[in-house]
Design a protein around this motif. Sequence first.
Motif, short mmCIF file in Angstrom:
data_model
loop_
_atom_site.label_atom_id
_atom_site.label_comp_id
_atom_site.label_asym_id
_atom_site.label_seq_id
_atom_site.Cartn_x
_atom_site.Cartn_y
_atom_site.Cartn_z
N GLY A 47 38.78 30.12 29.06
CA GLY A 47 39.83 30.76 29.81
C GLY A 47 39.63 32.20 30.27
O GLY A 47 40.55 32.80 30.83
N GLY A 48 38.59 32.84 29.62
CA GLY A 48 38.48 34.26 29.92
C GLY A 48 37.88 34.51 31.26
O GLY A 48 37.64 33.29 31.83
N ARG A 49 37.97 35.56 31.77
CA ARG A 49 37.59 35.75 33.25
C ARG A 49 36.67 36.84 33.36
O ARG A 49 36.81 37.99 32.68
N LEU A 50 35.94 36.99 34.47
CA LEU A 50 34.97 37.78 35.01
C LEU A 50 35.52 38.37 36.31
O LEU A 50 35.89 37.64 37.13
N ILE A 51 35.33 39.64 36.43
CA ILE A 51 36.05 40.19 37.49
C ILE A 51 34.77 40.99 38.16
O ILE A 51 34.03 41.85 37.45
N THR A 52 34.71 40.92 39.35
CA THR A 52 33.34 41.85 40.23
C THR A 52 33.96 42.47 41.33
O THR A 52 35.03 41.91 41.91
N ILE A 53 33.35 43.52 41.75
CA ILE A 53 33.73 44.11 42.96
C ILE A 53 32.45 44.78 43.44
O ILE A 53 31.73 45.44 42.92
N ASP A 54 32.33 44.41 44.75
CA ASP A 54 31.04 45.08 45.52
C ASP A 54 31.21 45.31 46.82
O ASP A 54 32.15 44.66 47.55
N PRO A 55 30.47 46.24 47.49
CA PRO A 55 30.49 46.47 48.90
C PRO A 55 30.27 45.15 49.65
O PRO A 55 29.28 44.24 49.09
#
Length: 203
Positions: free
Chosen positions: A135-143
């Motif tokens: 149930g845990g979450r990975l968050i990513t942010i990239d150009p």
Amino acid sequence: MQITTGFRRLLSHPRLYDAFQDLMGARSIRRDLVTRYLRPAAGHRMLDIGCGTARILDFLPDIDYHGFDPSPPYIAEARRRYPAQGRFSCAMVEQATLADIEQFDLVLAFGVLHHLDDAQAHQLMQLAYTALKPGGRLITIDPCYAHGQHPVARYLIRRDRGQNVRTSAAYQSIANSVFRQQRGELKHRRWIPYTHWMMECQR
């Protein structure tokens, strides 16, 4: 892979890096990332892969934060700025690293995927999956490259230190190789035109 010559070399200095990030609107991006995507609660455990100087801590509640980055100057600055708010390791996160660490509610990879080729990005996804509780979450942010994006955004993205900037579909394809549940959002920034892909993947 990243370029660290010319102007980009200056970004290896943590305070110059932070100043450049602030100029590009990073504070509002981090705030948005925390409130809309991370949504942390007090007591959550969070792994920050490629934490840099850990400025995300400015917007987090009282959580159990573990930041990893291979840059000694970045980690030194994080420890100086947040001596009691997190645990910082000057290292790359590997499966062996996680063997002795309790699983996390959240994993963050802020601006990491565009520095990795497809095989390395797939490994990061697998590592994050292993690190997360069910149930845990990975968050990513990239150009991100996108149709119709502002030409200034495309110009700046082409000159990013990371040499693997992708389209949103390409980022999603990498996530789908490991995570069955994921969603993403394309964000066009206006202050200095720029385009990000923000992605949330749930174990």
